[in-house]
Design an enzyme around this catalytic site. Structure first.
Site, short mmCIF file in Angstrom:
data_model
loop_
_atom_site.label_atom_id
_atom_site.label_comp_id
_atom_site.label_asym_id
_atom_site.label_seq_id
_atom_site.Cartn_x
_atom_site.Cartn_y
_atom_site.Cartn_z
N GLY A 115 0.75 -1.30 0.11
CA GLY A 115 -0.07 -0.06 -0.13
C GLY A 115 0.87 1.19 0.20
O GLY A 115 2.00 1.04 -0.42
N GLY A 117 2.38 2.97 2.21
CA GLY A 117 3.49 2.82 3.33
C GLY A 117 4.71 2.05 2.40
O GLY A 117 5.79 2.67 2.13
N THR A 118 4.34 0.93 1.97
CA THR A 118 5.30 -0.01 1.26
C THR A 118 5.91 0.87 -0.10
O THR A 118 6.97 0.57 -0.33
CB THR A 118 4.65 -1.29 0.84
OG1 THR A 118 4.41 -1.75 2.04
CG2 THR A 118 5.51 -2.21 0.26
N ASP A 140 -8.23 -1.43 1.69
CA ASP A 140 -8.98 0.02 1.76
C ASP A 140 -9.20 0.59 0.64
O ASP A 140 -9.98 1.40 0.34
CB ASP A 140 -8.08 0.82 3.01
CG ASP A 140 -7.91 0.28 4.39
OD1 ASP A 140 -8.66 -0.74 4.54
OD2 ASP A 140 -7.22 1.10 5.08
N ARG A 175 -33.64 -5.35 16.19
CA ARG A 175 -32.63 -4.64 16.58
C ARG A 175 -31.95 -3.71 15.60
O ARG A 175 -32.02 -3.83 14.59
CB ARG A 175 -31.73 -5.58 17.19
CG ARG A 175 -31.87 -6.32 18.37
CD ARG A 175 -30.76 -7.33 18.73
NE ARG A 175 -31.15 -7.82 19.95
CZ ARG A 175 -30.69 -8.94 20.71
NH1 ARG A 175 -30.02 -9.94 19.69
NH2 ARG A 175 -30.90 -9.41 21.83
N GLY A 183 -11.08 0.62 7.53
CA GLY A 183 -11.20 1.71 6.25
C GLY A 183 -10.69 2.77 7.43
O GLY A 183 -11.38 3.54 8.13
N ARG A 277 -26.83 -3.82 19.02
CA ARG A 277 -25.58 -4.45 19.15
C ARG A 277 -24.61 -3.98 18.15
O ARG A 277 -24.94 -3.59 17.24
CB ARG A 277 -26.03 -6.10 18.83
CG ARG A 277 -26.93 -6.71 19.69
CD ARG A 277 -26.43 -6.88 21.09
NE ARG A 277 -27.26 -7.75 21.93
CZ ARG A 277 -28.08 -7.50 22.74
NH1 ARG A 277 -28.19 -5.89 22.85
NH2 ARG A 277 -28.84 -8.05 23.55
O1 F6P Z 1 -4.41 -0.54 5.99
C1 F6P Z 1 -5.23 -1.74 5.93
C2 F6P Z 1 -5.72 -1.99 7.28
O2 F6P Z 1 -6.31 -3.04 7.08
C3 F6P Z 1 -6.51 -0.86 7.96
O3 F6P Z 1 -7.92 -0.63 7.49
C4 F6P Z 1 -6.45 -1.04 9.30
O4 F6P Z 1 -6.77 0.09 10.16
C5 F6P Z 1 -5.24 -1.52 9.49
O5 F6P Z 1 -4.75 -2.26 8.27
C6 F6P Z 1 -4.95 -2.44 10.65
O6 F6P Z 1 -3.76 -2.97 10.43
P1 F6P Z 1 -3.10 -4.05 11.83
O7 F6P Z 1 -4.23 -4.31 12.83
O8 F6P Z 1 -2.82 -5.27 10.98
O9 F6P Z 1 -2.03 -3.43 12.37
#
Ligand code: F6P
Length: 359
Positions: A115, A117-118, A140, A175, A183, A277
């Site tokens: 994504g 970051g990578t 996401d 309910r 996300g 819930r």
């Molecule tokens: O970026 C993808 C994602 O699934 C986000 O929606 C979520 O906040 C995050 O990764 C959770 O990452 P982890 O729990 O693996 O650190």
């Protein structure tokens, strides 16, 4: 001339990573090239280096297998994402050590599956002189310049199945059920699953919500004799004037989200006087076999990445635009996150169906 391709998977896992590994390796093998998998994300290129050979005849079951056989990491020394749009640079000595690993493994190209970051790290490696190709991954769907990232369709299928299951139990008990999906900064999963599952309200990070609006939708349904309701909320959604709900601050500065569905369910019970819930779908969305669409997308992406290597067209990310796979500069894809535009077709469609967006 024969080439040796390195494949690295980074960030959170998702369905389809193995399908892309297979496609890259198969397309490489067809050209008579070798491929290897770097283990544990970019860290595998550092001492003690860790990799595995990817042999053509062993790739068979990867198409359907969830997760990544190479392992991955969404924190640590190569983590560049510290918040919405905020990035940290990987220090030069780490880039140099990574390049040393690349050279020591005698690689001709590095194919990076990840994504924002990578791919931010991939871009820095590219600027440092490494021949890299990016492949867009994230459930996401928030990477720019591509209509779809792989993993998204599988996550939506999982979330939609959850909405369908919750529908029947919500109806039986009259309910309100609040389903929390992933996300962080973008509400694509919530939006697609919410529309596909016929939710009554869809709450996404891009549109801060008000309880009066959700309550209004619940009352409207009551006036039609429907005493149950389903709300799909993205983990990063927030009430107008409030912050996102988080479980903990991570050591690298990015918060761990979670809990908004419980807050909403409590508030709805209080305000609307209805039994409510909440369900947090969590990492179920990231596991399991990829959907047919994702398998096809992964295979197109992998084959196309090898075409780019053959053309020597580095620093590019393969992308799906319209009905075509194309290539865009990685730099362009990571400049901004692809969030849901307020006038997106699916937002307008949801409104046309009477679904509340919480505003
Ligand atoms: O970026 C993808 C994602 O699934 C986000 O929606 C979520 O906040 C995050 O990764 C959770 O990452 P982890 O729990 O693996 O650190």
């Amino acid at each position: 001339m024969t080439k040796r391709i390195g494949i690295v998977t980074g960030g959170g896992d998702c369905p389809g990573l193995n399908a892309v590994i297979r496609a890259v390796s198969k397309a490489a093998a067809k050209r008579g090239w070798e491929s290897i998998g770097i283990l544990g994300g970019y860290e595998g290129l550092l001492e003690p280096r860790r990799h595995m050979e990817l042999h053509y005849e062993q790739l068979g079951d990867l198409l359907t297998r969830g997760g990544t056989i190479l392992g991955t990491a969404n924190r640590g020394r190569f983590s560049t994402r510290v918040g919405h749009g905020e990035r940290r640079r990987v220090p030069n000595d780490l880039l140099a050590a990574t390049k040393a690993g690349f050279d020591a493994l005698n690689l001709s190209a590095l194919v990076c599956l990840g994504g924002d970051g990578t791919l931010t790290t991939a871009q820095q490696l590219h600027e440092f002189g490494l021949p890299v190709i990016g492949i867009p991954k994230t459930i996401d769907n928030d990477l720019d310049c591509t209509d779809y990232t792989f993993g998204f369709d599988s996550a939506v299928a999982c979330a939609t199945d959850a909405v369908d299951r919750l529908h029947t139990t919500a109806e039986s008990h009259n309910r309100v059920i609040v389903l929390e999906v992933m996300g962080r900064y973008s509400g694509w999963i919530a939006l697609y699953a919410g529309v596909a599952g016929g939710a009554d309200a869809i709450l996404i990070p891009e549109i801060p919500f008000r309880y009066e609006s959700i309550q209004g939708r619940i009352r409207e349904r009551e006036s039609h004799g429907k005493l149950f309701a389903l709300i799909v909320v993205a983990e990063g959604a927030r009430q107008k004037g409030h912050d996102m709900v988080s479980i903990a601050e991570r050591e690298d500065g990015e918060v761990r989200l979670g809990g908004i569905s419980a807050v909403i369910a409590r508030e709805i019970e209080h305000l609307a006087g209805r039994e409510a819930r909440n369900v947090v779908l969590g990492h179920l969305q990231r596991g399991g076999t990829p959907t047919p669409f994702d398998r096809a997308l992964c295979t197109m992406f992998g084959a196309s990445a090898i075409d780019l290597v053959a053309a020597g067209d580095f620093g590019k990310m393969v992308a799906f635009q319209g009905t075509e796979v194309t290539a865009v500069p990685i730099q362009k894809a990571i400049e901004r996150l692809k969030t849901v535009p307020p006038d997106d077709t699916l937002v307008r469609t949801a409104r046309a169906m009477g679904i509340s967006l919480g505003d």
